[in-house]
Every structure is written in structure tokens, then in C-alpha cells.
Design an enzyme around this catalytic site. Structure first.
Site, PDB file in Angstrom:
ATOM      1  N   ARG A  44       0.826  -1.214   0.000  1.00 43.27           N
ATOM      2  CA  ARG A  44       0.000   0.000   0.000  1.00 43.27           C
ATOM      3  C   ARG A  44       0.854   1.256   0.000  1.00 43.27           C
ATOM      4  NH1 ARG A  44      -3.141  -0.318   4.865  1.00 43.27           N
ATOM      5  NH2 ARG A  44      -1.378   0.779   5.770  1.00 43.27           N
ATOM      6  N   TYR A  96     -15.486  17.681 -16.561  1.00 39.58           N
ATOM      7  CA  TYR A  96     -15.963  16.339 -16.205  1.00 39.58           C
ATOM      8  C   TYR A  96     -16.961  16.441 -15.046  1.00 39.58           C
ATOM      9  CZ  TYR A  96     -15.927  11.392 -15.111  1.00 39.58           C
ATOM     10  OH  TYR A  96     -16.311  10.100 -14.874  1.00 39.58           O
ATOM     11  N   ASP A 164      -6.625  19.500 -15.026  1.00 34.50           N
ATOM     12  CA  ASP A 164      -6.998  18.139 -15.406  1.00 34.50           C
ATOM     13  C   ASP A 164      -6.529  17.952 -16.844  1.00 34.50           C
ATOM     14  OD1 ASP A 164      -8.249  15.844 -16.372  1.00 34.50           O
ATOM     15  OD2 ASP A 164      -9.971  16.074 -15.028  1.00 34.50           O
ATOM     16  N   LYS A 189      -7.906   6.765 -19.272  1.00 30.76           N
ATOM     17  CA  LYS A 189      -8.254   7.185 -20.630  1.00 30.76           C
ATOM     18  C   LYS A 189      -7.049   7.097 -21.576  1.00 30.76           C
ATOM     19  CE  LYS A 189     -12.288   7.726 -19.167  1.00 30.76           C
ATOM     20  NZ  LYS A 189     -12.192   8.180 -17.813  1.00 30.76           N
TER      21      LYS A 189
END
Ligand SMILES: Cc1ncc(COP(=O)(O)O)c(C=O)c1O
Length: 211
Positions: A44, A96, A164, A189
């Protein structure tokens, strides 16, 4: 000076016979040493696969990169960073939609003022804002804005600027040299390209902020 295509394939010079691309490390735990904690001890906190990815993206974007489990994990982390009651966040009205939901459903109830503006339109006042989020080109309309000019205005008002960069990817646009403080991206993406991973990242120009 090497180009982006060369820089993104990996930094380490390998010995003859080494694999050019290290395979993914799937172990969640790592061998420990009695004297000191090694770089990798529990998955982690980090693993060699994440490190290789972060190094490649950081190299392309010109900053310190941290990988996240999704684009929204990356975005909501940056959006919450300096959100406090009485502050404001500025973000695109045509970006978005989940980013807008984070602002309206999670930040606004905390007492954060949400100011939206159209990516290609006139920005609102940045007074009192701690974060200005830009999305250029925007999803889905592909509108663009001037990162350098907006970053200057936002910094003058004391706000940090996040871009972004999901649609452009670092091969198409590098927001940090244009004045942004953070690049955030959904790597689900174009950057991964094959529709087979959920991933995000944040890259920061200032190692102190990145920490
Ligand atoms: C511009 C943009 N930002 C953020 C996200 C969210 O990314 P993720 O689906 O990886 O959480 C998306 C997803 O479509 C996006 O298009």
C-alpha cells in the site's frame, strides 16, 4: 536533449540481458531487514511498479508524480487539499461532471463556496479561492483556456492551480511549465490507451507540495 518518446520508456540504464520493461510486481509484502526499513515493505505504501510509472510520468511532466487508484481519487485529493469553510474553489462548468459533483456535494456542504465558469469564457473573481481547477481541453466539449494567463491571475489571488490534463496527456500539453501547481489526470483514458486499467495520477512541481 531526448524527446518525450524516449524519456517515457524508462530511466534506468539496464545491464545487457535485463528486461527493458520490468514486469509488474504483484507481491503485497516485501522482505525486511533487521537494521532498517527498506524502500518497499508493504504494497500500500509503494511498490517497484508504481515507482517506475511515477518516474516516467514525472519525467514527462517535469515534476513529482504520485499514482492514484483512479482519476477521481487523484482529483478529489487535490480538490480537498486546501478546502476549508469560508474558502472558495473555482472550476469549469463544462468539465468532467463528477468533479463538479465533488464540489457541489462534498465541498459546498463543508462551507466551501463553489464558483463555476465556462472553460472558454471569462473567469470569475479568484478572490478568496484556494484552488482553481482547469480542464483543458474539457470533457466532453473540448473547449480550451489559457493556462499561463489563468495561473498568473490565480496565483496573484493566492490560489493554487490544478489542471486536469486527461485529454491532452503529457505528450500533448505540459501544464507545470505553464504555471500550474498540479497536473491531475484520469489515466484510465488516453494515457493507458487500451481500456484495461483504472488509474490516475497527480504531478506537482514543488516537491514539498507533492509530499
Ligand atoms: C477529464 C476527466 N477527468 C477525470 C475523470 C475521472 O477519471 P476516472 O474514471 O479514472 O476516475 C474522467 C473520466 O472520464 C475524465 O474524463
Amino acid at each position: 536533449m531526448t524527446g518525450d518518446g524516449t524519456r517515457c520508456v524508462g530511466q534506468a540504464a539496464g545491464a545487457p540481458g535485463d528486461p527493458v520493461h520490468p514486469g509488474p510486481v504483484l507481491s503485497s509484502t516485501f522482505h525486511l531487514a533487521p537494521e532498517e526499513l527498506p524502500e518497499y515493505f508493504y504494497g500500500r505504501a509503494g511498490n517497484p511498479t508504481w515507482s517506475a510509472y511515477e518516474a516516467a510520468i514525472g519525467e514527462l511532466e517535469g515534476g513529482e508524480c504520485v499514482a492514484f487508484a483512479s482519476g477521481m481519487a487523484a482529483l478529489s485529493t487535490v480538490m480537498r487539499l486546501r478546502a476549508r469553510p469560508g474558502t472558495a474553489v473555482v472550476l469549469p462548468s463544462d468539465g468532467y461532471y463528477i468533479s463538479r459533483l465533488v464540489a457541489s456535494e462534498e465541498l459546498a456542504p463543508m462551507g466551501v463556496e463553489v464558483r463555476e465558469f465556462a472553460t472558454a469564457g471569462s473567469p470569475p473573481s479568484f478572490a478568496g479561492a484556494t484552488l482553481v481547477l482547469l480542464e483543458t481541453p474539457s470533457n466532453p466539449g473540448l473547449e480550451v483556456c489559457d493556462i499561463r494567463a489563468l495561473a498568473e491571475a490565480a496565483h496573484a489571488a493566492g490560489a493554487l492551480v490544478a489542471v486536469d490534463n486527461t485529454t491532452a496527456t503529457p505528450l500533448g500539453q505540459k501544464p507545470l511549465p505553464l504555471g500550474a501547481d498540479f497536473v491531475v489526470s484520469s489515466d484510465t483514458k488516453a494515457i493507458s490507451g487500451h481500456g484495461d486499467v483504472l488509474l490516475g495520477h497527480v504531478t506537482c512541481a514543488d516537491p514539498v507540495l507533492a509530499a
